[in-house]
Design a protein around this motif. Structure first.
Motif, PDB file in Angstrom:
ATOM      1  N   PRO A  91     -12.045  -7.945  -3.528  1.00 28.79           N
ATOM      2  CA  PRO A  91     -10.796  -7.622  -2.822  1.00 28.79           C
ATOM      3  C   PRO A  91     -11.097  -6.879  -1.532  1.00 28.79           C
ATOM      4  N   SER A  92     -10.408  -7.264  -0.461  1.00 29.54           N
ATOM      5  CA  SER A  92     -10.639  -6.640   0.833  1.00 29.54           C
ATOM      6  C   SER A  92      -9.320  -6.430   1.553  1.00 29.54           C
ATOM      7  N   GLY A 143     -11.113   6.750   9.476  1.00 31.63           N
ATOM      8  CA  GLY A 143     -10.844   5.547   8.701  1.00 31.63           C
ATOM      9  C   GLY A 143      -9.386   5.430   8.310  1.00 31.63           C
ATOM     10  N   GLY A 144      -9.056   4.286   7.719  1.00 33.57           N
ATOM     11  CA  GLY A 144      -7.687   4.021   7.296  1.00 33.57           C
ATOM     12  C   GLY A 144      -7.532   2.581   6.881  1.00 33.57           C
ATOM     13  N   GLY A 151     -12.950   3.995  12.358  1.00 42.39           N
ATOM     14  CA  GLY A 151     -12.945   3.781  10.921  1.00 42.39           C
ATOM     15  C   GLY A 151     -14.279   4.119  10.280  1.00 42.39           C
ATOM     16  N   HIS A 152     -14.474   3.513   9.118  1.00 38.37           N
ATOM     17  CA  HIS A 152     -15.710   3.699   8.371  1.00 38.37           C
ATOM     18  C   HIS A 152     -16.608   2.491   8.551  1.00 38.37           C
ATOM     19  N   GLU A 153     -17.743   2.490   7.841  1.00 37.93           N
ATOM     20  CA  GLU A 153     -18.743   1.444   8.015  1.00 37.93           C
ATOM     21  C   GLU A 153     -18.208   0.064   7.654  1.00 37.93           C
ATOM     22  N   THR A 154     -17.273  -0.006   6.686  1.00 36.68           N
ATOM     23  CA  THR A 154     -16.734  -1.304   6.259  1.00 36.68           C
ATOM     24  C   THR A 154     -15.561  -1.761   7.091  1.00 36.68           C
ATOM     25  N   ASP A 155     -15.073  -0.919   7.996  1.00 36.08           N
ATOM     26  CA  ASP A 155     -13.921  -1.284   8.837  1.00 36.08           C
ATOM     27  C   ASP A 155     -14.398  -1.971  10.104  1.00 36.08           C
ATOM     28  N   PHE A 156     -13.739  -3.079  10.437  1.00 35.57           N
ATOM     29  CA  PHE A 156     -14.044  -3.798  11.676  1.00 35.57           C
ATOM     30  C   PHE A 156     -12.745  -4.044  12.424  1.00 35.57           C
ATOM     31  N   THR A 157     -12.764  -3.763  13.730  1.00 36.14           N
ATOM     32  CA  THR A 157     -11.627  -4.044  14.603  1.00 36.14           C
ATOM     33  C   THR A 157     -12.110  -4.894  15.774  1.00 36.14           C
ATOM     34  N   LEU A 158     -11.159  -5.469  16.486  1.00 34.41           N
ATOM     35  CA  LEU A 158     -11.516  -6.274  17.656  1.00 34.41           C
ATOM     36  C   LEU A 158     -12.117  -5.398  18.757  1.00 34.41           C
ATOM     37  N   ALA A 182     -20.366   1.534  16.423  1.00 34.41           N
ATOM     38  CA  ALA A 182     -20.904   2.563  15.539  1.00 34.41           C
ATOM     39  C   ALA A 182     -20.106   2.543  14.241  1.00 34.41           C
ATOM     40  N   PRO A 183     -20.752   2.740  13.097  1.00 35.49           N
ATOM     41  CA  PRO A 183     -20.020   2.679  11.826  1.00 35.49           C
ATOM     42  C   PRO A 183     -19.020   3.813  11.641  1.00 35.49           C
TER      43      PRO A 183
END
Length: 444
Positions: free
Chosen positions: A82-83, A219-220, A249-256, A265-266
Motif C-alpha cells: 500500500p502506498s 513530511g506528510g 518530506g521524508h525519504e519515501t516521499d517524492f514530489t515533482l 535530498a531525502p
C-alpha cells in the motif's frame, strides 16, 4: 433557572458511563456494518513495529475520510505494498476505538482499485513536464563545494527550518543563511513558494550572490505535500538560475519539485548536509594537504641541496673535472674509430657479393635488350619494301609520279616508270588488257 433533573426527556432515566456508551455504539456499528467494502484513496499509510498498518481512506473528491486499522495477519496477506494515493477497495467492519472514542474501519482484506485521483493527476503532470525536458539529467547543475551564502525557502514555523539551520550551524557555521519565508501547505502555498523563489532570484541578481537554494518542508501525506506538485512551483524551480536542492518530506516521499531540482535530498536535514561541507572534515583535509605539501617541498629542497653539494665538489677541483672530460672524450674517440673501422671492414666483405650481383644483373639486362633489338629488326625487315621487290614485284608510277595499282589507270601510248629490286625501267604502253570481270573498265 432550569432544573436539569426535571428537564430530562422521558425514558432517559439511564445515565451512561463513557466506556459503556462507547462500547454500546461500537456494538451497534459492528452489528449494523458487520461486513462491508469501502472504496477510497490511501493517505498517510504507516506500518508499526508490531506489523500492524494504519492509514486513512479518503473519497476521490476529498470530502470525507475514514481512519483504518489493518492488523498484521490481514496485512501479510495483501499481495501489494500500500502506498500514498493508491485507490483501493477495503473489506472489513466498522468499530469504535474506545481509547479515543474514534470511529475506525478494521480492514480484513484489501485489493487495488486504481491509482487514485490525486496520484493519477501527479502521473499525468509528471509525464507532460518530462516530455518538455524539464527533468532531463543534462539540465542538472553541480553544487558549489564551499558555499558562502545559502537561501532557504520554507515556512517560518516549520520544523524543517530548525533542522536546516541546526545542520548548517553544526557543519558550516561560516555560511550565511538568507531566509525567504512562505507557506508550504494549503491553497495559497504554491503562489507563495513561487514568490519566495522570485525574491531570492532578484536578490541574487541585485548583488547578494547566492551559491544555492534549499526548498524544504517536513513530511506528510500526498495532500500535505501537494503544493510541491503544483506546475507553477515546478517550473519556478526549473527556471531558477541558482542551483536548487529540494528536501521535501521524508525519504519515501517524492514530489515533482524533486525531479525539477538540481539535487534531491531525502530530508531537510540531508539537504543542508548536501549543500554545506562539514567544517571539521574540510579542515582535516586542509591539514593533510598542508602536511603533504610540506613533505614534498622538504624532499625537493633536500634533493637540490645534494645536487648543489655535488656541483660544489666538482667546482673545487676543476683539473680533475677536465681530466674526467678528457678521458670521456678519448673513450668516445676510440669507440667512434672502432665503429668506423668495423663498418669499413663489413662493407669490404660485402663488396664482392654486390659486384657479382651487379654483373649478373647487367648481363641479364643486356641479353634482354639484345633479344628485343633482334625482334624489332625482324619486324622492320619484314616491312621493308625492297624485300617485296626482291620477290618479283615492281612499283609502277605514271608520268606524274602517281602510283599505279590497277591496269585501268594506264592508257595506250602512255609512259610508265617501273621500279625493280635492282633498278628502274622506263616503259611505253602499247596495249591495255583488262580482266573480263563484270563492271571492269576496258581501254582500247
Amino acid at each position: 433557572m432550569s432544573n436539569w433533573a426535571t428537564d430530562r426527556p422521558a425514558g432517559a432515566s439511564r445515565v451512561w458511563g463513557v466506556a459503556a456508551l462507547v462500547q454500546a455504539v461500537g456494538d451497534t456499528l459492528s452489528a449494523r456494518f458487520s461486513s462491508c467494502v469501502v472504496k477510497g484513496e490511501i493517505s498517510g499509510f504507516t506500518r508499526a513495529a508490531s506489523g500492524h498498518g494504519y492509514f486513512t481512506l479518503k473519497d476521490e473528491h476529498g470530502n470525507a475520510s475514514l481512519r483504518c486499522a489493518m492488523f498484521r495477519r490481514a496485512l501479510s496477506q495483501v499481495d501489494f505494498s500500500p502506498s500514498e494515493g493508491m485507490l483501493v477497495e477495503a473489506r472489513g467492519n466498522l468499530a469504535v476505538y474506545e481509547a479515543r472514542g474514534e470511529l475506525q474501519f478494521v480492514v480484513e482484506g484489501m485489493q487495488r482499485a486504481g491509482a487514485g485521483a490525486l496520484y493519477e493527476q501527479f502521473l499525468r503532470l509528471k509525464a507532460r513536464l518530462e516530455a518538455e525536458g524539464l527533468f532531463d539529467a543534462d539540465r542538472k547543475r553541480m553544487l558549489p563545494r564551499f558555499p558562502r551564502r545559502v537561501a532557504v525557502v520554507t515556512s517560518l514555523g516549520a520544523a524543517a527550518l530548525r533542522d536546516v539551520l541546526t545542520a548548517l550551524r553544526r557543519r558550516s557555521p561560516h555560511v550565511e543563511v538568507v531566509l525567504s519565508p512562505c507557506s508550504v501547505q494549503g491553497v495559497e502555498a504554491p503562489a507563495q513558494i513561487v514568490q519566495a523563489l522570485t525574491g531570492v532570484i532578484l536578490a541574487h541578481r541585485a548583488g547578494q550572490f547566492m551559491d544555492a537554494v534549499i526548498v524544504c518542508r517536513g513530511g506528510g501525506s500526498l495532500e500535505d505535500l501537494w503544493s510541491f506538485n503544483d506546475e507553477r512551483v515546478v517550473r519556478a524551480i526549473a527556471a531558477c538560475p541558482i542551483p536548487v536542492v529540494c528536501g521535501v518530506g521524508h525519504e519515501t516521499d517524492f514530489t515533482l519539485a524533486d525531479f525539477a531540482a538540481d539535487l534531491r535530498a531525502p530530508t531537510p536535514t540531508a539537504a543542508a548536509e548536501l549543500v554545506a561541507q562539514d567544517r571539521e572534515t574540510s579542515l582535516d583535509q586542509l591539514d593533510a594537504a598542508e602536511r603533504h605539501l610540506q613533505h614534498r617541498v622538504h624532499q625537493r629542497l633536500d634533493n637540490l641541496a645534494q645536487r648543489l653539494d655535488q656541483a660544489a665538489v666538482r667546482m673545487a677541483r676543476p683539473a680533475q673535472v677536465v681530466g674526467q672530460h678528457r678521458q670521456a672524450l678519448s673513450l668516445l674517440e676510440h669507440r667512434m674509430l672502432a665503429a668506423c673501422q668495423d663498418r669499413v671492414r663489413r662493407s669490404r666483405q660485402l663488396l664482392p657479393q654486390w659486384q657479382q650481383r651487379l654483373t649478373r644483373a647487367v648481363s641479364v639486362q643486356q641479353a634482354r635488350h639484345q633479344h628485343s633489338v633482334q625482334a624489332w629488326d625482324a619486324r622492320l625487315g619484314a616491312l621493308n619494301p625492297h624485300k617485296v621487290l626482291e620477290r618479283g614485284f615492281a612499283w609502277l608510277t605514271d608520268e606524274a609520279g602517281a602510283p599505279m595499282t590497277r591496269a585501268s589507270q594506264a592508257r595506250p601510248q602512255a609512259q610508265v616508270r617501273g621500279v625493280m629490286a635492282d633498278g628502274v625501267l622506263h616503259m611505253h604502253v602499247t596495249q591495255v588488257e583488262l580482266d573480263a570481270t563484270p563492271g571492269s573498265d576496258r581501254g582500247d
